[in-house]
Write a protein that holds these residues in place. Structure first.
Motif, mmCIF file in Angstrom:
data_model
loop_
_atom_site.group_PDB
_atom_site.id
_atom_site.type_symbol
_atom_site.label_atom_id
_atom_site.label_comp_id
_atom_site.label_asym_id
_atom_site.label_seq_id
_atom_site.Cartn_x
_atom_site.Cartn_y
_atom_site.Cartn_z
ATOM 1 N N TYR A 98 8.847 3.274 1.871
ATOM 2 C CA TYR A 98 8.425 3.369 0.251
ATOM 3 C C TYR A 98 10.071 3.124 -0.669
ATOM 4 O O TYR A 98 9.589 2.134 -1.769
ATOM 5 C CB TYR A 98 8.129 4.321 0.118
ATOM 6 N N ARG A 99 11.273 3.162 0.231
ATOM 7 C CA ARG A 99 12.234 2.796 -1.109
ATOM 8 C C ARG A 99 11.823 0.872 -0.653
ATOM 9 O O ARG A 99 12.402 0.446 -1.558
ATOM 10 C CB ARG A 99 13.414 3.008 0.062
ATOM 11 N N ALA A 100 11.612 0.286 0.795
ATOM 12 C CA ALA A 100 11.975 -1.168 0.707
ATOM 13 C C ALA A 100 11.042 -1.379 -0.271
ATOM 14 O O ALA A 100 11.202 -2.134 -0.867
ATOM 15 C CB ALA A 100 11.371 -1.483 2.305
ATOM 16 N N LEU A 101 9.410 -0.670 -0.016
ATOM 17 C CA LEU A 101 8.282 -1.291 -0.865
ATOM 18 C C LEU A 101 8.772 -0.944 -2.546
ATOM 19 O O LEU A 101 8.556 -1.977 -2.630
ATOM 20 C CB LEU A 101 6.645 -0.198 -0.995
ATOM 21 N N VAL A 102 9.752 0.309 -3.312
ATOM 22 C CA VAL A 102 9.725 -0.260 -4.739
ATOM 23 C C VAL A 102 10.924 -1.366 -4.828
ATOM 24 O O VAL A 102 10.902 -1.872 -6.153
ATOM 25 C CB VAL A 102 10.470 1.032 -4.940
ATOM 26 N N LEU A 152 0.649 -1.280 0.033
ATOM 27 C CA LEU A 152 0.193 0.049 -0.153
ATOM 28 C C LEU A 152 0.753 1.088 -0.145
ATOM 29 O O LEU A 152 1.820 1.448 0.819
ATOM 30 C CB LEU A 152 -1.009 -0.354 1.147
ATOM 31 N N PHE A 153 0.450 2.328 -0.541
ATOM 32 C CA PHE A 153 1.236 3.488 -1.432
ATOM 33 C C PHE A 153 0.262 4.940 -0.422
ATOM 34 O O PHE A 153 -0.323 4.887 -1.030
ATOM 35 C CB PHE A 153 1.964 3.697 -2.254
ATOM 36 N N PRO A 154 0.185 5.690 0.694
ATOM 37 C CA PRO A 154 -1.439 6.392 0.885
ATOM 38 C C PRO A 154 -1.167 7.388 0.818
ATOM 39 O O PRO A 154 0.706 7.534 0.198
ATOM 40 C CB PRO A 154 -0.978 6.461 2.327
ATOM 41 N N LEU A 155 -2.019 8.084 0.182
ATOM 42 C CA LEU A 155 -1.301 9.473 -0.740
ATOM 43 C C LEU A 155 -2.150 10.567 -0.141
ATOM 44 O O LEU A 155 -3.300 9.840 0.392
ATOM 45 C CB LEU A 155 -1.126 9.144 -2.156
ATOM 46 N N ALA A 197 0.661 -4.130 9.601
ATOM 47 C CA ALA A 197 1.929 -2.604 9.202
ATOM 48 C C ALA A 197 2.718 -3.611 10.346
ATOM 49 O O ALA A 197 3.820 -3.080 10.356
ATOM 50 C CB ALA A 197 1.086 -1.944 10.658
ATOM 51 N N SER A 198 3.139 -4.564 9.725
ATOM 52 C CA SER A 198 3.577 -6.020 11.157
ATOM 53 C C SER A 198 5.818 -6.143 9.924
ATOM 54 O O SER A 198 6.414 -6.504 10.662
ATOM 55 C CB SER A 198 3.683 -7.007 11.162
ATOM 56 N N GLY A 199 5.119 -5.315 8.118
ATOM 57 C CA GLY A 199 6.326 -5.523 7.785
ATOM 58 C C GLY A 199 7.502 -3.980 7.699
ATOM 59 O O GLY A 199 7.163 -3.493 8.387
ATOM 60 N N ALA A 200 7.987 -4.189 6.096
ATOM 61 C CA ALA A 200 8.631 -3.183 6.100
ATOM 62 C C ALA A 200 7.814 -2.230 6.092
ATOM 63 O O ALA A 200 8.235 -0.621 5.684
ATOM 64 C CB ALA A 200 9.750 -2.961 4.962
#
Length: 237
Positions: A29-33, A7-10, A118-121
């Motif tokens: 969000y770096r980790a997400l990407v 998820l990317f909240p905006l 919300a348990s991950g990066a």
């Protein structure tokens, strides 16, 4: 059909067909990407959800920027986010010199947000993909909305703007409904209501009401400076 997505909240919702450029600098969000980059190209998807209560960027306190995947969203990220969002499909990812990323993605379909982890990066969510329905009366509403949208753009840009007259709009009611929703200048709650509309007909009907109201308001105000959005062709692809 349900799925689990990063998820990317905006601060504002994404609509199907809208291109989304992102400059990614926070570590979550770096980790997400990074994880998206490691996936096959046809699986690089994430969910964009507008923030109902909270901050898009993690707040900075005396000890520096708050950490954690839900930073800025309080103790209950599900309650801090709106209940509907849009799946984004990544077109390209470019790594910046500072370790961040720049990417472009396109909204492809809506979803209902069922839960948030919300348990991950970074945040992930269980989502239910929504089917697209035209709805009763969508075809008849489309030309009315197109005319109202032209009037809205002209008044927003100023009476000297002539390039809008030749601008082409799609005949597809669903695509038109998302184009107008993405382009209108209005508050996040209003845009969110358009995203959550059950079908294109309901979305077009609400857009017609909003466009007529906003055009009437603009007409009664002193001349406004033209905004770049109204001077460029708009496209839902």
């Amino acid at each position: 059909m349900t799925d689990r997505l990063p998820l990317f909240p905006l601060s504002s919702p994404l609509f199907p067909g809208l291109v989304l450029p992102l400059n990614v600098f926070e570590e979550r969000y770096r980790a997400l990407v990074r994880d998206l980059r490691d996936r096959p190209e046809n699986e690089r998807r994430f969910g964009v959800v507008a923030i109902r209560n909270g901050q898009e960027i993690a707040p900075t306190g005396q000890e520096g920027r708050a950490e954690g995947p839900a930073a800025g969203l309080g103790d209950d990220p599900l309650a801090a986010l709106y209940g509907y969002g849009c799946v984004a499909d990544v077109a390209d990812i470019t790594e910046s010199g500072d370790g961040g990323f720049k990417l472009h993605a396109t909204g492809i379909l809506r979803f209902r947000l069922l839960s948030v982890d919300a348990s991950g990066a970074y945040l992930t969510g269980e989502v239910e993909e929504l089917t697209e329905e035209a709805g009763s009366g969508a075809t008849a509403l489309a030309p009315e909305v197109t005319r109202a949208f032209r009037t809205y753009q002209k008044r927003l840009a100023g009476s000297r703007e002539r390039s809008l007259a030749s601008q082409e709009f799609t005949d597809n009611p669903t695509v038109l409904s998302y184009l107008v929703a993405a382009t209108m200048i209005t508050y996040t709650p209003a845009k969110q209501r358009l995203l959550e509309a059950p079908d294109a007909a309901a979305r077009l009907a609400e857009e017609l009401r909003l466009l007529r109201r906003e055009s009437s308001v603009i007409e009664k105000l002193p001349s406004l400076p033209a905004v770049e959005l109204t001077q460029q062709p708009v496209c839902a692809n």
